[in-house]
Design a protein around this motif. Structure first.
Motif, PDB file in Angstrom:
ATOM      1  N   SER A 363      16.836   6.934  73.496  1.00 44.61           N
ATOM      2  CA  SER A 363      17.693   6.031  72.608  1.00 44.61           C
ATOM      3  C   SER A 363      18.913   5.999  72.881  1.00 44.61           C
ATOM      4  O   SER A 363      19.956   6.545  73.068  1.00 44.61           O
ATOM      5  CB  SER A 363      17.125   6.840  71.545  1.00 44.61           C
ATOM      6  OG  SER A 363      17.520   5.294  70.655  1.00 44.61           O
ATOM      7  N   ILE A 364      19.399   4.929  73.178  1.00 42.13           N
ATOM      8  CA  ILE A 364      20.709   4.572  73.633  1.00 42.13           C
ATOM      9  C   ILE A 364      21.363   3.273  73.070  1.00 42.13           C
ATOM     10  O   ILE A 364      20.900   2.689  72.574  1.00 42.13           O
ATOM     11  CB  ILE A 364      21.518   4.061  75.218  1.00 42.13           C
ATOM     12  CG1 ILE A 364      20.457   5.280  76.569  1.00 42.13           C
ATOM     13  CG2 ILE A 364      22.685   3.361  76.127  1.00 42.13           C
ATOM     14  CD1 ILE A 364      20.233   4.382  77.404  1.00 42.13           C
ATOM     15  N   SER A 365      22.451   3.654  71.783  1.00 41.33           N
ATOM     16  CA  SER A 365      23.254   2.390  70.878  1.00 41.33           C
ATOM     17  C   SER A 365      24.271   2.414  72.080  1.00 41.33           C
ATOM     18  O   SER A 365      25.162   3.295  72.025  1.00 41.33           O
ATOM     19  CB  SER A 365      23.308   2.890  70.193  1.00 41.33           C
ATOM     20  OG  SER A 365      23.948   2.416  69.132  1.00 41.33           O
ATOM     21  N   TRP A 366      24.057   1.888  72.823  1.00 36.64           N
ATOM     22  CA  TRP A 366      25.572   0.990  73.730  1.00 36.64           C
ATOM     23  C   TRP A 366      26.369   1.194  73.068  1.00 36.64           C
ATOM     24  O   TRP A 366      26.686   0.190  72.317  1.00 36.64           O
ATOM     25  CB  TRP A 366      25.464  -0.509  74.032  1.00 36.64           C
ATOM     26  CG  TRP A 366      26.025  -1.026  75.500  1.00 36.64           C
ATOM     27  CD1 TRP A 366      25.572  -0.725  76.496  1.00 36.64           C
ATOM     28  CD2 TRP A 366      27.399  -1.125  75.980  1.00 36.64           C
ATOM     29  NE1 TRP A 366      26.606  -0.803  77.561  1.00 36.64           N
ATOM     30  CE2 TRP A 366      27.676  -1.726  77.281  1.00 36.64           C
ATOM     31  CE3 TRP A 366      27.862  -1.645  74.941  1.00 36.64           C
ATOM     32  CZ2 TRP A 366      28.851  -2.121  77.789  1.00 36.64           C
ATOM     33  CZ3 TRP A 366      30.015  -2.296  75.127  1.00 36.64           C
ATOM     34  CH2 TRP A 366      29.349  -2.354  76.620  1.00 36.64           C
ATOM     35  N   GLY A 367      27.344   1.551  74.003  1.00 36.36           N
ATOM     36  CA  GLY A 367      29.308   2.107  73.566  1.00 36.36           C
ATOM     37  C   GLY A 367      29.434   2.679  72.414  1.00 36.36           C
ATOM     38  O   GLY A 367      30.333   3.078  71.775  1.00 36.36           O
ATOM     39  N   TYR A 368      28.345   2.926  71.438  1.00 37.72           N
ATOM     40  CA  TYR A 368      27.982   4.783  70.637  1.00 37.72           C
ATOM     41  C   TYR A 368      27.184   5.972  71.499  1.00 37.72           C
ATOM     42  O   TYR A 368      28.717   6.987  70.987  1.00 37.72           O
ATOM     43  CB  TYR A 368      27.986   3.939  69.112  1.00 37.72           C
ATOM     44  CG  TYR A 368      28.185   5.142  68.517  1.00 37.72           C
ATOM     45  CD1 TYR A 368      29.442   5.345  68.259  1.00 37.72           C
ATOM     46  CD2 TYR A 368      26.921   5.384  68.008  1.00 37.72           C
ATOM     47  CE1 TYR A 368      29.580   6.193  66.749  1.00 37.72           C
ATOM     48  CE2 TYR A 368      26.749   6.454  66.886  1.00 37.72           C
ATOM     49  CZ  TYR A 368      28.637   6.792  66.708  1.00 37.72           C
ATOM     50  OH  TYR A 368      28.269   7.788  65.767  1.00 37.72           O
ATOM     51  N   SER A 369      26.565   5.805  71.217  1.00 42.39           N
ATOM     52  CA  SER A 369      25.978   7.041  72.165  1.00 42.39           C
ATOM     53  C   SER A 369      24.358   6.935  72.508  1.00 42.39           C
ATOM     54  O   SER A 369      23.553   5.921  72.562  1.00 42.39           O
ATOM     55  CB  SER A 369      25.487   7.576  70.093  1.00 42.39           C
ATOM     56  OG  SER A 369      23.510   6.987  69.673  1.00 42.39           O
ATOM     57  N   THR A 370      24.342   8.445  72.859  1.00 42.53           N
ATOM     58  CA  THR A 370      23.500   7.609  73.565  1.00 42.53           C
ATOM     59  C   THR A 370      22.063   9.387  73.048  1.00 42.53           C
ATOM     60  O   THR A 370      22.434  10.524  73.169  1.00 42.53           O
ATOM     61  CB  THR A 370      23.314   8.921  75.203  1.00 42.53           C
ATOM     62  OG1 THR A 370      23.301   7.184  75.584  1.00 42.53           O
ATOM     63  CG2 THR A 370      21.629   8.943  76.102  1.00 42.53           C
ATOM     64  N   GLN A 371      20.898   8.991  72.971  1.00 45.19           N
ATOM     65  CA  GLN A 371      20.659  10.705  72.346  1.00 45.19           C
ATOM     66  C   GLN A 371      18.646  10.861  73.586  1.00 45.19           C
ATOM     67  O   GLN A 371      18.896   9.627  74.017  1.00 45.19           O
ATOM     68  CB  GLN A 371      19.691  10.300  70.645  1.00 45.19           C
ATOM     69  CG  GLN A 371      20.385   9.997  69.771  1.00 45.19           C
ATOM     70  CD  GLN A 371      19.826   9.119  68.888  1.00 45.19           C
ATOM     71  OE1 GLN A 371      18.760   8.912  68.429  1.00 45.19           O
ATOM     72  NE2 GLN A 371      20.596   9.848  67.944  1.00 45.19           N
ATOM     73  N   ILE A 372      18.387  12.166  73.603  1.00 45.97           N
ATOM     74  CA  ILE A 372      17.711  12.387  74.138  1.00 45.97           C
ATOM     75  C   ILE A 372      16.673  13.437  73.628  1.00 45.97           C
ATOM     76  O   ILE A 372      17.160  14.504  73.316  1.00 45.97           O
ATOM     77  CB  ILE A 372      17.954  13.560  75.596  1.00 45.97           C
ATOM     78  CG1 ILE A 372      18.914  12.216  76.844  1.00 45.97           C
ATOM     79  CG2 ILE A 372      16.783  13.058  76.666  1.00 45.97           C
ATOM     80  CD1 ILE A 372      19.770  13.229  78.059  1.00 45.97           C
ATOM     81  N   TYR A 373      15.718  13.231  73.434  1.00 41.90           N
ATOM     82  CA  TYR A 373      14.300  13.399  72.716  1.00 41.90           C
ATOM     83  C   TYR A 373      13.867  14.185  73.850  1.00 41.90           C
ATOM     84  O   TYR A 373      12.980  13.738  74.348  1.00 41.90           O
ATOM     85  CB  TYR A 373      13.538  12.576  72.037  1.00 41.90           C
ATOM     86  CG  TYR A 373      14.256  12.372  70.722  1.00 41.90           C
ATOM     87  CD1 TYR A 373      14.270  12.768  69.560  1.00 41.90           C
ATOM     88  CD2 TYR A 373      14.566  10.890  70.630  1.00 41.90           C
ATOM     89  CE1 TYR A 373      14.131  11.857  68.813  1.00 41.90           C
ATOM     90  CE2 TYR A 373      15.629  10.625  69.843  1.00 41.90           C
ATOM     91  CZ  TYR A 373      15.879  11.309  68.094  1.00 41.90           C
ATOM     92  OH  TYR A 373      16.149  10.685  67.686  1.00 41.90           O
ATOM     93  N   GLU A 374      13.341  15.667  74.381  1.00 45.13           N
ATOM     94  CA  GLU A 374      11.814  16.201  74.475  1.00 45.13           C
ATOM     95  C   GLU A 374      11.010  15.892  74.204  1.00 45.13           C
ATOM     96  O   GLU A 374      10.056  17.067  74.989  1.00 45.13           O
ATOM     97  CB  GLU A 374      12.481  17.918  74.431  1.00 45.13           C
ATOM     98  CG  GLU A 374      13.936  17.975  74.981  1.00 45.13           C
ATOM     99  CD  GLU A 374      14.088  19.512  75.189  1.00 45.13           C
ATOM    100  OE1 GLU A 374      13.853  20.626  75.532  1.00 45.13           O
ATOM    101  OE2 GLU A 374      15.565  19.949  75.888  1.00 45.13           O
TER     102      GLU A 374
END
Length: 504
Positions: A363-374
């Motif tokens: 899940s990428i919030s462009w210019g703020y964060s990236t989240q990786i869920y396993e």
């Protein structure tokens, strides 16, 4: 022609023929003279107009670069007075069509000016900062900030000032005073506070969708249910910012005295204004990109799952945690604006994709964060913000105007989080943004999806197109995981979604 045998008639006929041919010759000569004079006059007129136009153009260029004329309004006024009024044209809305009215205080200016400094563009943006008194301690006033005005005396409203907010009347009158300062060549008035951060390129794009010749009141209510109950669910919160079309602002400026006297007990300026707007028969048009931020604590959960709408504003950043870990508030705002300068249209827009071999969700919030869920989670789950924040007031009823997810410490639900580090334009009409892990997750891998741990990844690179994203009415962008290196990084590439493509 009939022929007559009488000689005297033939003589008369010849006489009239000679007269008519003489008259025709005279008229032909006169016509030639008129044509000659006309051509000569038109030639001189065109030459004069060309010379005049050249002189005006040279003067404009000189004035544009002369330091005496480098104010936020001089050239804008010159353009709008000499040019056609955009209110009556169909030209696209641009930044010069917006005027900003900012409610501020000398008492808090030292700490809040960093927020205006983040978005104000000297000599480009038009508008004023309204203060309760002359800012003696800050003179000479820097040209990098909006020109200030001292609010008008409001003592005549004292019998009607029963508001719990001390400066409610002064602040609601900012719209009328802004209108009086700037009312030529204006399509929209944007009202905000001195601690509001605006994203003005996105704002221009959003307002361009609406007909500025009609009555529009555009903004957003609070994230918290209690704030909306205390005021109105149909009220735009001024800290988030809101926009008034020119006709509505004009009507408000003319009728504001009546409204102030009609509503002496409402809590604050935003509610007074909303009541005045309702009296004029206008209701709120909601735009989800305006953010009041009636929240406390860590905003990362909210900003990592922004609604599919252009990101327009932030407020109350001085009462929340810094936007990025290991930074102060000023550094955090500067970091966010760094991404905004590269591609404001994608800022905080969420994109979701999957790495099926490892059963990972990105899940990428462009210019703020990236989240990786396993684990594999559908977009309907990931678009709900993680509740890393707390409401403005503690209450028992559902606190928020949107659905949330509670943070979890189980390995299949807790994401690996990476925060924005840098953005640059590269060859191939692309932008690459980089996201860095700031702290370890400190959990074992998710057992139900194959024990594929993402602990070794410390950096995520995201490649997106070098073109503006037009989000309203369109689908989210899709993306592909193009590399999951065993070393320490992953690469994601944005693309347009295929027809009827199901994400996940």
């Amino acid at each position: 022609m009939l022929s007559f045998p009488y000689p005297w008639f033939q003589s008369v006929q010849l006489f009239f023929k000679r007269i008519s041919s003489g008259i025709a010759a005279k008229f032909s000569a006169i016509g030639q003279d008129v044509t000659f004079l006309s051509d000569k006059l038109v030639g001189k007129l065109c030459k004069s107009l060309a010379i005049s136009g050249l002189i005006v153009y040279v003067l404009y260029i000189l004035l544009s670069n002369h330091p005496c004329c480098q104010s936020s309004n001089f050239l804008a006024n010159l353009r709008h007075k000499w040019g056609s009024d955009p209110i009556t044209t169909d030209s696209p809305t641009n930044l010069s069509d917006l005027v900003f009215g900012i409610a501020a205080s000398v008492n808090t200016w030292r700490t809040k000016r960093i927020y205006i400094d983040a978005w104000w563009r000297p000599n480009i943006t038009r508008g004023y900062l309204f203060l309760e008194r002359t800012p003696t301690n800050f003179l000479p006033w820097p040209s990098s900030f909006p020109p200030f005005r001292v609010s008008e005396d409001i003592s005549r409203y004292q019998p009607y000032n029963k508001h719990r907010m001390p400066h409610a009347i002064r602040m609601v009158r900012v719209i009328a005073e802004t209108y009086r300062e700037e009312n030529k060549g204006v399509r929209w008035y944007v009202m905000a506070d001195d601690d509001t951060v605006l994203f003005i390129d996105n704002l221009v794009e959003v307002l361009a969708r609406y007909d500025h010749r009609k009555y529009f009141y555009i903004g957003m209510n609070s994230e918290c249910v209690t704030s909306n109950i205390d005021h109105s669910f149909e009220m735009a919160f001024g800290g988030a910012g809101y926009a008034l079309s020119y006709p509505l602002a004009e009507a408000l400026a003319r009728n504001l005295d009546v409204c102030i006297k009609r509503y002496p007990t409402l809590y604050g300026s935003d509610h007074i204004l909303q009541s005045c707007v309702a009296d004029l028969g206008v209701s709120l048009t909601h735009e989800k990109g305006f953010h009041q931020i009636d929240l406390h604590g860590d905003l990362s959960g909210l900003l990592s799952a922004h609604p599919q709408s252009p990101f327009l504003s932030l407020h109350h950043l001085d009462v929340t945690d810094p936007l990025f870990p290991s930074m102060n508030r000023n550094e955090s705002v500067v970091r966010l604006m760094k991404a905004a300068k590269v591609d404001q249209s994608r800022l905080l827009q969420q994109t979701i994709c999957y790495h099926k071999p490892y059963n990972w969700s990105f899940s990428i919030s462009w210019g703020y964060s990236t989240q990786i869920y396993e684990n594999i989670y559908p977009p309907s789950v990931l678009e709900r913000p993680l509740q890393t924040f707390v409401p403005w007031k503690r209450i028992r009823m559902p606190p928020y105007m949107f659905n949330t997810r509670f943070p979890s410490r189980t390995p299949c639900e807790a994401p690996h989080v990476f925060f924005f580090e840098s953005a640059e334009k590269i060859k191939g009409e692309q932008i690459v943004t980089t996201y860095i892990r700031k702290f370890p997750r400190l959990l074992p891998p998710c057992p139900s999806s194959g024990n594929h741990s993402a602990d070794y990844i410390s950096k995520v690179k995201v490649f997106s197109p070098l073109r503006r994203l037009h989000g309203t009415g369109n689908r989210r962008e899709c993306c592909d995981i193009v590399r999951v290196a065993k070393m320490n990084f992953s690469e994601v590439k944005y693309r347009a979604c295929m027809k009827d493509e199901i994400v996940g």
